[in-house]
Motif scaffolding. Sequence first.
Motif, PDB file in Angstrom:
ATOM      1  N   UNK A  54       0.855  -1.183   0.000  1.00 57.37           N
ATOM      2  CA  UNK A  54       0.000   0.000   0.000  1.00 57.37           C
ATOM      3  C   UNK A  54       0.891   1.233   0.000  1.00 57.37           C
ATOM      4  N   UNK A  55       0.967   1.937  -1.143  1.00 54.10           N
ATOM      5  CA  UNK A  55       1.845   3.104  -1.206  1.00 54.10           C
ATOM      6  C   UNK A  55       1.450   4.217  -0.232  1.00 54.10           C
ATOM      7  N   UNK A  56       0.219   4.221   0.252  1.00 51.93           N
ATOM      8  CA  UNK A  56      -0.232   5.252   1.192  1.00 51.93           C
ATOM      9  C   UNK A  56       0.083   4.891   2.646  1.00 51.93           C
ATOM     10  N   UNK A  57       0.545   3.667   2.879  1.00 48.12           N
ATOM     11  CA  UNK A  57       0.818   3.215   4.244  1.00 48.12           C
ATOM     12  C   UNK A  57       2.039   3.921   4.826  1.00 48.12           C
ATOM     13  N   UNK A  58       2.017   4.178   6.145  1.00 43.77           N
ATOM     14  CA  UNK A  58       3.197   4.757   6.786  1.00 43.77           C
ATOM     15  C   UNK A  58       4.328   3.730   6.959  1.00 43.77           C
ATOM     16  N   UNK A  59       4.012   2.446   6.760  1.00 42.99           N
ATOM     17  CA  UNK A  59       5.013   1.389   6.867  1.00 42.99           C
ATOM     18  C   UNK A  59       5.889   1.443   5.614  1.00 42.99           C
ATOM     19  N   UNK A  60       7.216   1.434   5.775  1.00 43.79           N
ATOM     20  CA  UNK A  60       8.099   1.504   4.615  1.00 43.79           C
ATOM     21  C   UNK A  60       7.819   0.361   3.628  1.00 43.79           C
ATOM     22  N   UNK A  61       7.960   0.636   2.327  1.00 44.52           N
ATOM     23  CA  UNK A  61       7.667  -0.388   1.317  1.00 44.52           C
ATOM     24  C   UNK A  61       8.443  -1.685   1.504  1.00 44.52           C
ATOM     25  N   UNK A  62       9.741  -1.614   1.844  1.00 43.14           N
ATOM     26  CA  UNK A  62      10.511  -2.851   2.017  1.00 43.14           C
ATOM     27  C   UNK A  62       9.932  -3.692   3.143  1.00 43.14           C
ATOM     28  N   UNK A  63       9.441  -3.032   4.210  1.00 45.78           N
ATOM     29  CA  UNK A  63       8.869  -3.749   5.345  1.00 45.78           C
ATOM     30  C   UNK A  63       7.544  -4.395   4.962  1.00 45.78           C
ATOM     31  N   UNK A  64       6.761  -3.728   4.138  1.00 48.98           N
ATOM     32  CA  UNK A  64       5.504  -4.314   3.666  1.00 48.98           C
ATOM     33  C   UNK A  64       5.790  -5.576   2.848  1.00 48.98           C
TER      34      UNK A  64
END
Length: 117
Positions: free
Chosen positions: A6-16
């Motif tokens: 989810x590009x809108x998530x506050x979680x960094x992309x690598x962690x997602x």
Amino acid sequence: MSISYDPASPVPPFEQVRTSLANQINDGTLAVGTKLPTVRGLAADLGIAPNTVARAYRELEEAGLLETRGRAGTFVGATGDETLSRAQAAAATYAEVIRGLGLSAEQGVAIAAAALR
């Protein structure tokens, strides 16, 4: 294989990406020996930078969930089964301690959930 991103998530992309893959490996959705897409291929599919996927793969490899076999690619490692087994053994030990202390299952779950945050 489906990666949650989810590009809108506050979680960094690598962690997602890392979390999504780790969950699928640990729940058996991705079986030992499954070949994963190339870093560039997965990055293109998700619309993120290749370095982001590379970091997720690297961290999963360090955790023993993935193994890279040179030009052959990246595969789900056999250690994923061991990781899940170790977690289950730890949970059983924890449950035994909670029961020994006279606490309810609900209290034990709440304590474990708080510790995981």
